[in-house]
Design a protein around this motif. Structure first.
Motif, mmCIF file in Angstrom:
data_model
loop_
_atom_site.group_PDB
_atom_site.id
_atom_site.type_symbol
_atom_site.label_atom_id
_atom_site.label_comp_id
_atom_site.label_asym_id
_atom_site.label_seq_id
_atom_site.Cartn_x
_atom_site.Cartn_y
_atom_site.Cartn_z
ATOM 1 N N ILE A 93 0.841 -1.205 0.000
ATOM 2 C CA ILE A 93 0.000 0.000 0.000
ATOM 3 C C ILE A 93 0.873 1.250 0.000
ATOM 4 C CG2 ILE A 93 -1.748 1.320 1.274
ATOM 5 C CD1 ILE A 93 -2.885 -1.247 2.303
ATOM 6 N N LEU A 94 0.530 2.199 -0.887
ATOM 7 C CA LEU A 94 1.149 3.523 -0.851
ATOM 8 C C LEU A 94 0.190 4.428 -0.065
ATOM 9 C CD1 LEU A 94 3.565 5.240 -2.042
ATOM 10 C CD2 LEU A 94 1.864 6.100 -3.674
ATOM 11 N N TRP A 95 0.595 4.773 1.165
ATOM 12 C CA TRP A 95 -0.262 5.594 2.038
ATOM 13 C C TRP A 95 -0.097 7.081 1.734
ATOM 14 C CZ3 TRP A 95 -3.959 3.450 5.060
ATOM 15 C CH2 TRP A 95 -3.830 2.096 5.380
ATOM 16 N N GLU A 96 1.121 7.475 1.367
ATOM 17 C CA GLU A 96 1.424 8.890 1.100
ATOM 18 C C GLU A 96 2.334 8.978 -0.114
ATOM 19 O OE1 GLU A 96 3.322 10.947 4.439
ATOM 20 O OE2 GLU A 96 2.571 9.265 5.627
ATOM 21 N N LEU A 97 2.274 10.129 -0.809
ATOM 22 C CA LEU A 97 3.167 10.345 -1.951
ATOM 23 C C LEU A 97 4.611 10.361 -1.472
ATOM 24 C CD1 LEU A 97 1.325 13.150 -3.960
ATOM 25 C CD2 LEU A 97 1.156 10.657 -4.175
ATOM 26 N N LYS A 98 5.515 10.049 -2.398
ATOM 27 C CA LYS A 98 6.954 10.146 -2.150
ATOM 28 C C LYS A 98 7.396 9.360 -0.929
ATOM 29 C CE LYS A 98 7.117 14.470 -4.508
ATOM 30 N NZ LYS A 98 6.832 15.851 -4.489
ATOM 31 N N SER A 99 6.680 8.267 -0.639
ATOM 32 C CA SER A 99 7.096 7.425 0.489
ATOM 33 C C SER A 99 7.232 5.995 -0.015
ATOM 34 C CB SER A 99 6.049 7.508 1.602
ATOM 35 O OG SER A 99 4.858 6.866 1.183
ATOM 36 N N LYS A 100 7.730 5.122 0.886
ATOM 37 C CA LYS A 100 7.816 3.708 0.516
ATOM 38 C C LYS A 100 6.444 3.072 0.626
ATOM 39 C CE LYS A 100 12.565 2.905 1.441
ATOM 40 N NZ LYS A 100 13.626 2.119 1.929
ATOM 41 N N MET A 101 6.244 1.999 -0.153
ATOM 42 C CA MET A 101 5.017 1.232 0.021
ATOM 43 C C MET A 101 5.167 0.398 1.288
ATOM 44 S SD MET A 101 4.221 -0.065 -3.820
ATOM 45 C CE MET A 101 5.613 0.344 -4.838
ATOM 46 N N LYS A 102 4.025 0.081 1.940
ATOM 47 C CA LYS A 102 4.083 -0.774 3.127
ATOM 48 C C LYS A 102 3.341 -2.071 2.823
ATOM 49 C CE LYS A 102 4.999 2.091 7.040
ATOM 50 N NZ LYS A 102 4.860 3.488 6.546
ATOM 51 N N ILE A 103 3.961 -3.177 3.227
ATOM 52 C CA ILE A 103 3.278 -4.465 3.059
ATOM 53 C C ILE A 103 2.308 -4.610 4.228
ATOM 54 C CG2 ILE A 103 3.555 -6.951 2.779
ATOM 55 C CD1 ILE A 103 4.970 -5.213 0.609
ATOM 56 N N GLU A 104 1.018 -4.770 3.904
ATOM 57 C CA GLU A 104 -0.025 -4.789 4.918
ATOM 58 C C GLU A 104 -0.928 -5.994 4.702
ATOM 59 O OE1 GLU A 104 -0.329 -2.317 7.168
ATOM 60 O OE2 GLU A 104 0.346 -0.427 6.240
ATOM 61 N N GLU A 105 -1.642 -6.358 5.765
ATOM 62 C CA GLU A 105 -2.719 -7.321 5.571
ATOM 63 C C GLU A 105 -3.978 -6.545 5.202
ATOM 64 O OE1 GLU A 105 -3.550 -11.366 7.666
ATOM 65 O OE2 GLU A 105 -4.849 -9.871 8.615
ATOM 66 N N ILE A 106 -4.646 -6.970 4.122
ATOM 67 C CA ILE A 106 -5.853 -6.277 3.671
ATOM 68 C C ILE A 106 -7.007 -7.272 3.572
ATOM 69 C CG2 ILE A 106 -4.539 -4.556 2.358
ATOM 70 C CD1 ILE A 106 -5.548 -6.183 -0.186
ATOM 71 N N GLU A 107 -8.227 -6.714 3.399
ATOM 72 C CA GLU A 107 -9.380 -7.558 3.095
ATOM 73 C C GLU A 107 -9.781 -7.294 1.651
ATOM 74 O OE1 GLU A 107 -9.929 -5.162 5.828
ATOM 75 O OE2 GLU A 107 -8.759 -6.587 7.016
ATOM 76 N N VAL A 108 -10.082 -8.369 0.927
ATOM 77 C CA VAL A 108 -10.517 -8.259 -0.465
ATOM 78 C C VAL A 108 -11.949 -8.795 -0.551
ATOM 79 C CG1 VAL A 108 -9.994 -8.887 -2.851
ATOM 80 C CG2 VAL A 108 -8.130 -8.631 -1.198
ATOM 81 N N ALA A 109 -12.864 -7.929 -1.027
ATOM 82 C CA ALA A 109 -14.299 -8.240 -1.001
ATOM 83 C C ALA A 109 -14.655 -9.429 -1.894
ATOM 84 C CB ALA A 109 -15.089 -7.013 -1.445
ATOM 85 N N VAL A 110 -15.821 -10.010 -1.618
ATOM 86 C CA VAL A 110 -16.376 -11.075 -2.462
ATOM 87 C C VAL A 110 -16.818 -10.422 -3.781
ATOM 88 C CG1 VAL A 110 -18.281 -12.728 -2.659
ATOM 89 C CG2 VAL A 110 -17.153 -12.362 -0.440
ATOM 90 N N PRO A 111 -16.505 -11.009 -4.942
ATOM 91 C CA PRO A 111 -16.922 -10.407 -6.215
ATOM 92 C C PRO A 111 -18.429 -10.539 -6.416
ATOM 93 C CG PRO A 111 -15.876 -12.522 -6.613
ATOM 94 C CD PRO A 111 -15.738 -12.252 -5.135
ATOM 95 N N VAL A 112 -19.071 -9.449 -6.873
ATOM 96 C CA VAL A 112 -20.505 -9.489 -7.177
ATOM 97 C C VAL A 112 -20.696 -9.052 -8.616
ATOM 98 C CG1 VAL A 112 -21.223 -9.082 -4.799
ATOM 99 C CG2 VAL A 112 -20.844 -7.130 -6.320
#
Ligand code: CND
Ligand code: ZN
Length: 368
Positions: free
Chosen positions: A13-32
């Protein structure tokens, strides 16, 4: 079994411009409806991702970058007809619905059915919405993608290489053969020798260009350019201090039939216009200029019959054409190996960013 359930997985995830991306745990929705949930296998890093990080391409934040990927369908929404679990796919930031005016028109690939800037998000992280870059966001182990933004490919294709058909290879190659319409015997200049420019060189070569000038301020790119088919390598830093690139190039090499700008630098775009032939020359803009940039040049270039144009995704009708490109790659008619210089796991995605920013890599392929 994950079908019908929210998936928890890793993403950058890129939280802010000009910063490093952070590896995070996310939730991915069920496809509809027309959505498809794809397990992403590989994603190559493109300079457009960097444009977002450095703020020159404006998008919403936080964002999951990535748009040059291969994956496998995990599950599908109830309106999806053309895909099923297990299909091998390439996500497409340029959709093809086959119904809109652009899809019906033979001369463009700019389908208007989906506007990813208005699309919602299927990603959340710690209760916060995270946006997908260009409707894809493939620096995630899973992504939810609309049906018109996905194409099936031959499952025998090597997925670590085929991902390049999702952007860089398709964009440059198509800009050469579709947009520049390079013909046998023509003289071509390609400015900017990244994954996009090198693919334009290969397109020019396969179209039968008689001379291909590869132009970059970083001479380290010249070996790859020659491998892809360049006949001459030119460094604009060799232009004398008081000279201008365009007139210097024409004096030394002559004007070219076709030029392609593959950087996104307005000065290089002007040079691309300068160096094409009067009467029939065609200058093709492939690079994405910073938000708010303007291009100015002497209108005489138009009066004397030069054509200035450009393309998104190489002008390919994405769903119709990309499987064919993958097939050509599989048969070795289109080469991809010289474009892949590095490989990383998702955790190391920022190393890939540093290498691309510093001109030390062509394409880094990230395993998800
Ligand atoms: P990458 O960073 O790999 O290559 C850019 C090359 O340009 C590097 O080799 C640089 O050394 C060179 N360069 C930079 N400045 C100059 C200069 N002033 N003169 C000469 N050479 C220079 O980038 P990429 O190949 O991944 O992407 C290139 C551009 O294409 C970038 O703007 C990206 O956003 C754009 C693009 C467009 C599309 C489309 O559909 N039109 C799709 N994907 C990427
Ligand atoms: Zn790209």
């Amino acid at each position: 079994d994950t079908v019908g359930k929210v998936i928890r997985c890793r993403a950058a995830i890129l939280w802010e411009l000009k910063s490093k991306m952070k590896i995070e745990e996310i939730e991915v929705a069920v496809p509809v409806k027309d959505q498809i949930r794809v397990k992403i296998i590989y994603n190559a890093l493109c300079h457009s991702d960097l444009h977002v990080i450095d703020g020159s391409l404006k998008t919403r934040l936080p964002i999951i970058l990535g748009h040059e990927a291969t994956g496998i369908v995990e599950s599908v929404g109830d309106e999806v007809k053309a895909f099923k679990t297990g299909d091998v796919v390439i996500p497409l930031y340029q959709p093809q619905c086959r119904k809109c005016a652009a899809c019906q028109h033979g001369d463009t690939n700019l389908c208007t059915s989906l506007s990813f800037s208005n699309e919602g998000s299927h990603f959340t992280c710690r209760g916060k919405q995270v946006f997908p870059f260009m409707g894809l966001g493939t620096f995630s182990e899973y992504a939810v993608i609309r049906e018109h933004m996905l194409v099936k490919i031959d499952p025998r294709a090597p997925l670590d290489k085929a991902c390049l058909a999702g952007c860089g290879l398709a964009t440059g190659y198509g800009a050469a053969v579709n947009t520049a319409q390079i013909r046998r015997g023509e003289r071509v200049a390609v400015i900017g020798l990244g994954g996009v420019g090198l693919s334009a060189i290969q397109g020019a070569k396969n179209a039968g260009a008689s001379a291909i000038y590869a132009i970059d301020i970083n001479s380290e790119k010249f070996d790859s350019a020659r491998k892809m088919g360049a006949t001459h390598c030119v460094n604009p830093r060799d232009v004398p201090k008081d000279g201008k690139f365009g007139s210097w190039f024409i004096k030394n090499f002559g004007a070219v039939d076709k030029s392609l700008e593959c950087i996104g630098n307005v000065q290089c775009m002007k040079d691309a216009v300068e160096i094409v032939e009067r009467g029939w020359g065609r200058a093709v803009m492939v690079g994405i200029a910073p938000d708010g940039a303007t291009l100015s040049f002497n209108p005489g270039h138009l009066t004397i019959g030069k054509t200035i144009t450009g393309s998104i995704f190489g002008g390919w009708k994405s769903i119709d054409d990309i499987p064919m490109l993958v097939e050509e790659m599989r048969k070795g008619k289109i080469e991809v190996d010289p474009l892949i210089t590095h490989r990383f796991d998702l955790e190391k995605v920022d190393e890939a960013v540093e290498l691309l920013k510093n001109g030390k890599s062509i394409r880094s392929v990230i395993s998800l």
